[in-house]
Write a protein that holds these residues in place. Structure first.
Motif, short mmCIF file in Angstrom:
data_model
loop_
_atom_site.label_atom_id
_atom_site.label_comp_id
_atom_site.label_asym_id
_atom_site.label_seq_id
_atom_site.Cartn_x
_atom_site.Cartn_y
_atom_site.Cartn_z
N HIS A 16 46.21 32.19 29.36
CA HIS A 16 46.09 30.93 30.12
C HIS A 16 47.45 30.31 30.43
O HIS A 16 47.58 29.53 31.36
N ASP A 17 48.46 30.64 29.66
CA ASP A 17 49.80 30.10 29.90
C ASP A 17 50.47 30.78 31.10
O ASP A 17 51.35 30.20 31.72
N THR A 18 50.08 32.02 31.39
CA THR A 18 50.66 32.77 32.52
C THR A 18 49.52 33.41 33.30
O THR A 18 49.35 34.62 33.27
N PRO A 19 48.72 32.59 34.00
CA PRO A 19 47.49 33.09 34.63
C PRO A 19 47.70 33.89 35.92
O PRO A 19 46.81 34.60 36.34
N GLY A 20 48.85 33.77 36.55
CA GLY A 20 49.05 34.40 37.85
C GLY A 20 49.62 35.80 37.75
O GLY A 20 49.95 36.29 36.67
N PRO A 21 49.73 36.45 38.89
CA PRO A 21 50.28 37.80 38.94
C PRO A 21 51.74 37.82 38.47
O PRO A 21 52.47 36.86 38.64
N ARG A 22 52.13 38.94 37.87
CA ARG A 22 53.50 39.11 37.39
C ARG A 22 54.22 40.10 38.28
O ARG A 22 53.63 41.08 38.76
N PRO A 23 55.50 39.89 38.50
CA PRO A 23 56.30 40.82 39.31
C PRO A 23 56.29 42.23 38.70
O PRO A 23 56.24 42.38 37.48
N GLY A 24 56.29 43.22 39.56
CA GLY A 24 56.35 44.60 39.11
C GLY A 24 55.02 45.19 38.69
O GLY A 24 54.96 46.32 38.21
N ARG A 25 53.94 44.44 38.84
CA ARG A 25 52.61 44.92 38.48
C ARG A 25 51.80 45.12 39.75
O ARG A 25 52.04 44.47 40.76
N ALA A 26 50.81 46.02 39.71
CA ALA A 26 49.92 46.28 40.85
C ALA A 26 48.57 45.65 40.55
O ALA A 26 48.06 45.76 39.43
N TYR A 27 47.99 45.00 41.56
CA TYR A 27 46.73 44.29 41.38
C TYR A 27 45.72 44.70 42.45
O TYR A 27 46.08 45.01 43.58
N ALA A 28 44.44 44.65 42.04
CA ALA A 28 43.34 44.80 42.99
C ALA A 28 42.56 43.50 42.94
O ALA A 28 42.40 42.89 41.87
N GLN A 29 42.07 43.05 44.10
CA GLN A 29 41.27 41.84 44.15
C GLN A 29 39.82 42.18 43.87
O GLN A 29 39.27 43.12 44.47
N LEU A 30 39.19 41.45 42.96
CA LEU A 30 37.77 41.64 42.68
C LEU A 30 36.97 40.87 43.72
O LEU A 30 37.24 39.70 43.98
N VAL A 31 36.00 41.56 44.34
CA VAL A 31 35.24 40.98 45.45
C VAL A 31 33.76 40.97 45.12
O VAL A 31 33.17 42.02 44.82
#
Length: 88
Positions: A16-31
């Motif tokens: 909860h302290d770092t809820p957003g995306p982090r640099p250098g990581r790959a993400y997929a959006q859940l739909v």
């Protein structure tokens, strides 16, 4: 702010302290489904694991506490994982 709006832009399972995306990581959006709009960190998933999809624990799905939601990559857009249903 309702629960859906609160969860948007957040990473599934993130602190909860770092809820957003982090640099250098790959993400997929859940739909779709109960985790709609969350981002899933797929950096450490092998290609065959991504192709199979993921089972994610959630308390806000059809089965409540202890339930899981199934998400799999969208055909033609692997940066999006579509909801495939819930399971106990």
């Amino acid at each position: 702010m309702d629960e859906v709006e609160f969860m948007r832009g957040r990473v599934y399972g993130a602190d909860h302290d770092t809820p957003g995306p982090r640099p250098g990581r790959a993400y997929a959006q859940l739909v779709g489904g109960p985790l709609d709009g969350l981002l899933l960190d797929v950096t450490d998933l092998a290609e065959d694991e991504r192709a199979r999809g993921v089972t994610l624990a959630t308390e806000i799905g059809r089965y409540g506490a202890g339930g899981r939601s199934l998400y799999g990559p969208r055909t033609g857009d692997p940066r999006r994982f579509d909801w495939r249903g819930d399971m106990p």
